[in-house]
Design a protein around this motif. Structure first.
Motif, PDB file in Angstrom:
ATOM      1  N   LYS A   1     -12.384 -10.176   3.678  1.00 19.89           N
ATOM      2  CA  LYS A   1     -12.775 -11.054   1.656  1.00 19.89           C
ATOM      3  C   LYS A   1     -13.742  -9.695   0.861  1.00 19.89           C
ATOM      4  O   LYS A   1     -13.175 -10.040   0.290  1.00 19.89           O
ATOM      5  N   GLN A   2     -14.311  -9.000   1.604  1.00 24.53           N
ATOM      6  CA  GLN A   2     -14.539  -7.820   1.109  1.00 24.53           C
ATOM      7  C   GLN A   2     -13.269  -6.519   0.752  1.00 24.53           C
ATOM      8  O   GLN A   2     -13.488  -5.739  -0.521  1.00 24.53           O
ATOM      9  N   ILE A   3     -13.296  -6.606   1.167  1.00 20.75           N
ATOM     10  CA  ILE A   3     -11.655  -5.477   1.343  1.00 20.75           C
ATOM     11  C   ILE A   3     -10.812  -6.158   0.140  1.00 20.75           C
ATOM     12  O   ILE A   3     -10.346  -5.722  -1.000  1.00 20.75           O
ATOM     13  N   SER A   4     -10.400  -7.313   0.542  1.00 17.43           N
ATOM     14  CA  SER A   4      -9.587  -8.345  -0.258  1.00 17.43           C
ATOM     15  C   SER A   4      -9.816  -8.095  -1.770  1.00 17.43           C
ATOM     16  O   SER A   4      -9.313  -8.240  -2.706  1.00 17.43           O
ATOM     17  N   GLU A   5     -11.059  -7.584  -2.580  1.00 19.31           N
ATOM     18  CA  GLU A   5     -11.802  -8.269  -3.588  1.00 19.31           C
ATOM     19  C   GLU A   5     -12.305  -6.601  -4.223  1.00 19.31           C
ATOM     20  O   GLU A   5     -13.067  -6.156  -5.167  1.00 19.31           O
ATOM     21  N   MET A   6     -11.875  -5.576  -3.558  1.00 17.59           N
ATOM     22  CA  MET A   6     -11.995  -4.210  -3.437  1.00 17.59           C
ATOM     23  C   MET A   6     -11.300  -3.872  -5.034  1.00 17.59           C
ATOM     24  O   MET A   6      -9.760  -4.202  -4.500  1.00 17.59           O
TER      25      MET A   6
ATOM     26  N   GLU B   1      -8.907  -0.410  -6.597  1.00 15.67           N
ATOM     27  CA  GLU B   1      -8.750   0.860  -6.092  1.00 15.67           C
ATOM     28  C   GLU B   1      -9.113   1.473  -6.172  1.00 15.67           C
ATOM     29  O   GLU B   1      -9.842   2.522  -4.241  1.00 15.67           O
ATOM     30  N   GLY B   2      -9.730   2.790  -6.584  1.00 13.56           N
ATOM     31  CA  GLY B   2     -11.239   3.626  -6.635  1.00 13.56           C
ATOM     32  C   GLY B   2     -12.179   3.173  -5.817  1.00 13.56           C
ATOM     33  O   GLY B   2     -12.110   4.377  -4.928  1.00 13.56           O
ATOM     34  N   GLU B   3     -12.448   1.809  -5.807  1.00 13.63           N
ATOM     35  CA  GLU B   3     -13.540   1.645  -4.571  1.00 13.63           C
ATOM     36  C   GLU B   3     -12.400   1.523  -2.791  1.00 13.63           C
ATOM     37  O   GLU B   3     -13.590   2.411  -2.021  1.00 13.63           O
ATOM     38  N   ALA B   4     -11.439   1.338  -3.135  1.00 12.08           N
ATOM     39  CA  ALA B   4     -10.589   1.374  -2.031  1.00 12.08           C
ATOM     40  C   ALA B   4     -10.419   2.596  -1.425  1.00 12.08           C
ATOM     41  O   ALA B   4     -10.631   3.193  -0.047  1.00 12.08           O
ATOM     42  N   ARG B   5     -10.428   3.224  -2.292  1.00 14.30           N
ATOM     43  CA  ARG B   5      -9.742   4.640  -1.777  1.00 14.30           C
ATOM     44  C   ARG B   5     -11.254   5.274  -1.590  1.00 14.30           C
ATOM     45  O   ARG B   5     -11.064   6.232  -0.135  1.00 14.30           O
ATOM     46  N   LYS B   6     -12.648   5.895  -1.934  1.00 15.55           N
ATOM     47  CA  LYS B   6     -14.368   5.893  -1.683  1.00 15.55           C
ATOM     48  C   LYS B   6     -14.114   5.383  -0.107  1.00 15.55           C
ATOM     49  O   LYS B   6     -14.637   6.223   0.554  1.00 15.55           O
TER      50      LYS B   6
ATOM     51  N   LYS C   1      -9.208   0.039  12.333  1.00 16.61           N
ATOM     52  CA  LYS C   1      -9.098  -1.373  11.109  1.00 16.61           C
ATOM     53  C   LYS C   1      -9.144  -1.296  10.730  1.00 16.61           C
ATOM     54  O   LYS C   1      -8.696  -1.882   9.548  1.00 16.61           O
ATOM     55  N   ASP C   2     -10.528  -0.993  10.322  1.00 17.83           N
ATOM     56  CA  ASP C   2     -11.052  -1.077   8.413  1.00 17.83           C
ATOM     57  C   ASP C   2     -10.001   0.080   7.658  1.00 17.83           C
ATOM     58  O   ASP C   2      -9.932  -0.360   5.912  1.00 17.83           O
TER      59      ASP C   2
ATOM     60  N   HIS D   1      -3.858  -1.052   3.771  1.00 20.92           N
ATOM     61  CA  HIS D   1      -3.229  -2.371   3.151  1.00 20.92           C
ATOM     62  C   HIS D   1      -2.924  -2.765   1.314  1.00 20.92           C
ATOM     63  O   HIS D   1      -2.388  -2.797   0.946  1.00 20.92           O
ATOM     64  N   ARG D   2      -4.136  -2.626   1.326  1.00 19.60           N
ATOM     65  CA  ARG D   2      -4.836  -3.183   0.223  1.00 19.60           C
ATOM     66  C   ARG D   2      -4.141  -2.578  -0.807  1.00 19.60           C
ATOM     67  O   ARG D   2      -4.321  -3.120  -1.754  1.00 19.60           O
ATOM     68  N   LEU D   3      -4.482  -0.599  -1.051  1.00 19.36           N
ATOM     69  CA  LEU D   3      -4.956  -0.361  -1.607  1.00 19.36           C
ATOM     70  C   LEU D   3      -2.579  -0.205  -1.815  1.00 19.36           C
ATOM     71  O   LEU D   3      -1.633  -0.085  -3.330  1.00 19.36           O
ATOM     72  N   THR D   4      -2.145  -0.719  -1.008  1.00 17.17           N
ATOM     73  CA  THR D   4      -0.402  -1.134  -0.961  1.00 17.17           C
ATOM     74  C   THR D   4      -0.350  -2.553  -1.379  1.00 17.17           C
ATOM     75  O   THR D   4       1.338  -1.716  -3.040  1.00 17.17           O
ATOM     76  N   MET D   5      -1.291  -3.267  -1.693  1.00 13.96           N
ATOM     77  CA  MET D   5      -0.884  -4.425  -2.338  1.00 13.96           C
ATOM     78  C   MET D   5      -1.135  -4.382  -3.870  1.00 13.96           C
ATOM     79  O   MET D   5       0.044  -4.228  -4.816  1.00 13.96           O
ATOM     80  N   LEU D   6      -2.317  -3.379  -4.070  1.00 10.47           N
ATOM     81  CA  LEU D   6      -2.531  -3.082  -5.096  1.00 10.47           C
ATOM     82  C   LEU D   6      -1.630  -1.997  -5.741  1.00 10.47           C
ATOM     83  O   LEU D   6      -0.876  -2.779  -7.538  1.00 10.47           O
TER      84      LEU D   6
END
Length: 68
Positions: free
Chosen positions: A9-14, A16-21, A53-54, A60-65
């Protein structure tokens, strides 16, 4: 809610910048874990797979964004 579901859930709410960091931090953690493993300091080898896995979830989240 399980720890895994909370993490997802945390990851799905991130954003782009936050996910890259976060990916950068996790890759550094993985590097440090490998060094610790060579010195025999790692007690729980599951840390490796969980970290990988994280990283995969975040990629995957970045790809979706990007596809939105």
């Amino acid at each position: 809610m399980s720890k895994l579901n909370e993490r997802r859930k945390q990851i799905s709410e991130m954003g782009e910048g936050e996910a890259r960091k976060e990916i950068q931090e996790l890759r550094m953690k993985l590097f440090n874990l490998r060094l610790q493993q060579q010195r025999g300091e790692v007690k729980d080898n599951r840390v490796f797979s969980n970290t990988k896995k994280d990283i995969a979830r975040l990629l995957h989240r970045l790809t979706m964004l990007e596809s939105e």
